[in-house]
Design an enzyme around this catalytic site. Sequence first.
Site, PDB file in Angstrom:
ATOM      1  N   GLU A 112      -4.191  -7.143   2.589  1.00  0.00           N
ATOM      2  CA  GLU A 112      -2.961  -7.732   3.130  1.00  0.00           C
ATOM      3  C   GLU A 112      -2.825  -9.210   2.816  1.00  0.00           C
ATOM      4  O   GLU A 112      -1.713  -9.706   2.563  1.00  0.00           O
ATOM      5  CB  GLU A 112      -2.896  -7.506   4.641  1.00  0.00           C
ATOM      6  CG  GLU A 112      -2.535  -6.085   5.053  1.00  0.00           C
ATOM      7  CD  GLU A 112      -3.691  -5.100   4.986  1.00  0.00           C
ATOM      8  OE1 GLU A 112      -3.459  -3.892   5.166  1.00  0.00           O
ATOM      9  OE2 GLU A 112      -4.843  -5.552   4.759  1.00  0.00           O
TER      10      GLU A 112
ATOM     11  N   ASP B 147       0.303  -4.311  13.003  1.00  0.00           N
ATOM     12  CA  ASP B 147      -1.065  -4.613  13.434  1.00  0.00           C
ATOM     13  C   ASP B 147      -1.919  -5.175  12.292  1.00  0.00           C
ATOM     14  O   ASP B 147      -2.943  -5.813  12.542  1.00  0.00           O
ATOM     15  CB  ASP B 147      -1.738  -3.348  13.970  1.00  0.00           C
ATOM     16  CG  ASP B 147      -0.841  -2.579  14.898  1.00  0.00           C
ATOM     17  OD1 ASP B 147      -1.165  -2.468  16.079  1.00  0.00           O
ATOM     18  OD2 ASP B 147       0.201  -2.054  14.439  1.00  0.00           O
TER      19      ASP B 147
ATOM     20  N   HIS C 268      -2.539   0.327  15.969  1.00  0.00           N
ATOM     21  CA  HIS C 268      -1.463   0.741  15.060  1.00  0.00           C
ATOM     22  C   HIS C 268      -0.098   0.790  15.745  1.00  0.00           C
ATOM     23  O   HIS C 268       0.841   1.329  15.177  1.00  0.00           O
ATOM     24  CB  HIS C 268      -1.747   2.134  14.471  1.00  0.00           C
ATOM     25  CG  HIS C 268      -2.726   2.132  13.340  1.00  0.00           C
ATOM     26  ND1 HIS C 268      -4.040   1.822  13.505  1.00  0.00           N
ATOM     27  CD2 HIS C 268      -2.568   2.411  12.019  1.00  0.00           C
ATOM     28  CE1 HIS C 268      -4.668   1.923  12.341  1.00  0.00           C
ATOM     29  NE2 HIS C 268      -3.794   2.268  11.421  1.00  0.00           N
TER      30      HIS C 268
ATOM     31  N   GLU D 243       0.843  -1.193   0.000  1.00  0.00           N
ATOM     32  CA  GLU D 243       0.000   0.000   0.000  1.00  0.00           C
ATOM     33  C   GLU D 243       0.885   1.251   0.000  1.00  0.00           C
ATOM     34  O   GLU D 243       1.821   1.362   0.794  1.00  0.00           O
ATOM     35  CB  GLU D 243      -0.907  -0.025   1.231  1.00  0.00           C
ATOM     36  CG  GLU D 243      -1.860  -1.214   1.233  1.00  0.00           C
ATOM     37  CD  GLU D 243      -2.407  -1.527   2.619  1.00  0.00           C
ATOM     38  OE1 GLU D 243      -2.419  -0.620   3.466  1.00  0.00           O
ATOM     39  OE2 GLU D 243      -2.797  -2.688   2.849  1.00  0.00           O
TER      40      GLU D 243
END
Length: 818
Positions: free
Chosen positions: A527, A552, A594, A496
């Site tokens: 992912e 994460d 995160h 990304e």
Amino acid sequence: MPKSEFIDPKEVRKPGKINFTPITVNQYQKSVKDEKSNFSKQEFLNIYHDMSAIREFETMINNIKIKGEYNGIKYNHPGPAHLSLGQEAAAVGMAYTLGVDDFIFGSHRSHGEIIAKGLSAINKLSDDELTKIMENHFDGETFAPVKANFKGTVKEMAIHFLLYGTMAETFARKTGFNRGLGGSMHAFFTPFGIYPNNAIVGGSGTISVGAALYKKVNRKKGIVVANIGDASLSCGPVWEGLVFSTMDQYRELWEGDMKGGLPLIINVMDNFYGMGGQTMGETMGYEDPARIGAGVCESQMYAERVDGYNPLAVIDAYRRKRELLKDKKGPVLLDIVTYRYCGHSPSDSSSYRTKEEIEEWEKNDSIQWFGNELVSAGIATQEELDNIKKKNIELMEWGLKLSTDDEISPRLDPEQISGMMYSNGSVDKMEDRKPEVNHPMEENPRVKSLAKKERFAFDENGKPYSKMKTFAIRDGLFEAIIDRFYKDPTMIAFGEDNRDWGGAYAVYRGLTEALPYHRFFNAPIAEAAIVGVSIGYAMCGGRAVPEIMYCDFMGRAGDEIFNQMPKWQAMSGNVIKLPIVLRVSIGSKYGAQHSQDWTALFTHIPGLKVVFPTTPYDAKGMLNAALQGTDPVIFFESQRIYDMGERFHKGGVPKEYYEIPLGEPDIKREGKDVTILSIGATLYRAIDAADILQEKYNMSAEVIDARSLVPFNYDLVLKSVKKTGRIVITGDASARGSFMRDLASNITELAFDDLDAPPVVVGSRNWITPAHELEKAFFPQADWIVDAIHEKIVPLEGHVVKNNYTEPEQIRRAKAGV
């Protein structure tokens, strides 16, 4: 985020309709008599033979599972047996047009596809090619039992080889295609274009996309077929694979001969059941899987529903769809209607469906129907068909006896598995050709900029250089990556926000200018696909560098990281390699979802190498080593320290290429009174703690940076503990269940006689990660380490404790679960 793709509000806000093209259903209605001019008698008989061979193979497996014998040959097979009895026409039709350059991927129910593809390959290969393949596989070890006392043609011997290798693999024999380490649900044989079958439902949904990407990027012949079940269309990774395979950029942004879609067919074996759930009318809402193509891309994936009980209908569909792939219009979705007579496995009594339904399908049995068609059209006599069946029964009897003979087909020494967990290769490039780049490396703007930076953090007076002037961790990572791009023509990187933006943390800044789209591109927020595609790409012969933006987010790729990436090298018997470096950034400042350090999760999975460098010198050297290797590496990085300069290696970060072997910890500061072993960015807080200990308490701390977690060489740490007698282990992961605890346990066992006190772990609290303003109460700080030494190892004179590291507090927290 390409600037060339302008999003015009006037256009996207216009009223209108989205139009769909009708999806054809079972349009092929020709009989065998109608096709007499398009197939020879031998080709018709081959189709019948192959269906019959699959049926008899699975009948044999079913009988030994249920009865413990097949035609009087007794054998106890405790392993899995997911059968496709009834689906033979679908498998043979799928494989009929495919050559060895065409790759298939399958599922846990793929015996039929393995045999069909293998038989198709044998028909297309020359005798010399077949002999070479059989002799070369494991240096002829699988071939030897077949070759002994064999009388017949090379092609007949190759058929015996295919069936024997598959049976030996199913029965966990060393002579199996994958040393018996794959077994029934994972068997494959790459020389025939048969790539891994997957025990995880939908597992091939992303991996096959990676294989198709490999063929496209590296201009390889052939297509890729993903054989997945209709029930797998509920799985997230399958959807992510569909999205990744149909990205607009292939057509809109990739340039030259790279423009166009992937050479991929998603072949849905639509047997109407997933376990005991009925996909039509119960667990799914699509009714016909072909409908899904309309929801993925404008071409609707050229989706079509095909009668999989007629092998000729499937062959016809493949011939037509292959032309689309030649024109770079892929991928294609085929919904192949079929049915399994058996349950999910032999222990499944099919209580979820009626006896009448099964009998109705058996009345339409594809092998019986096709045989009748051959006789009716005057192509074959019933005697000829009976003889084919008789020979297939004899073949299965021969194969079962041979593959279960412990002397001829022994099992692997289990200890040999240790040597198969990693390939431990060292390869400059996966293929010997010139890499495609946009300009010479020395002309790259960032390369020019880095040439002017200071490669050690401090000047001769010990004063730190400004961040603008300092060669930082992100720069070391960049140098390793761009170097490999200019060496290895197969290497690709994606994730990304990779292209144009330069990666989320500027590691990739400069690569957009250096590389064409097909080598460096943005992936969807998917992912599972990011990791799964890299697996398929690597197992076919390329090198992949996928990126997960935050640690994460790795949960979104759990199956791909836990079940796929670590296992295929060993499950293949080391036939395939997986040169993948999965870059993962561990965050901070952004709270509970995160900012987590999940390193321990991945150290727990055998087959992964896990590293976590925290200095520019180590980052560059270890990434060079990872990119030189042939194993899957989880390469952790910390967002806290991307701009950190080199503070330890006195010569700074070399401009030239160098490697740091994975698995070796490093002393960052020598000492004699206590050892501090650090994982990740806590290194710098450990240094601060060492400063406090020296300045306030005259205690000399030796600080060791773990650098690697798997593998990990304990020698250096044990030597340090022998000197100091004391050790603290610290890292940003929550302490409970962490790799720090694993280190502490092993050090206790290995250095028991040298320890003055038990090893102490100083990790993060067992909470959610709080907001940035509260992080100092969550992540280990220098004073935590000092307090832990005072409370649990040796009292520090005059020390005032700020954090409670007493045993009662440890017990209280454990009791509360925090």
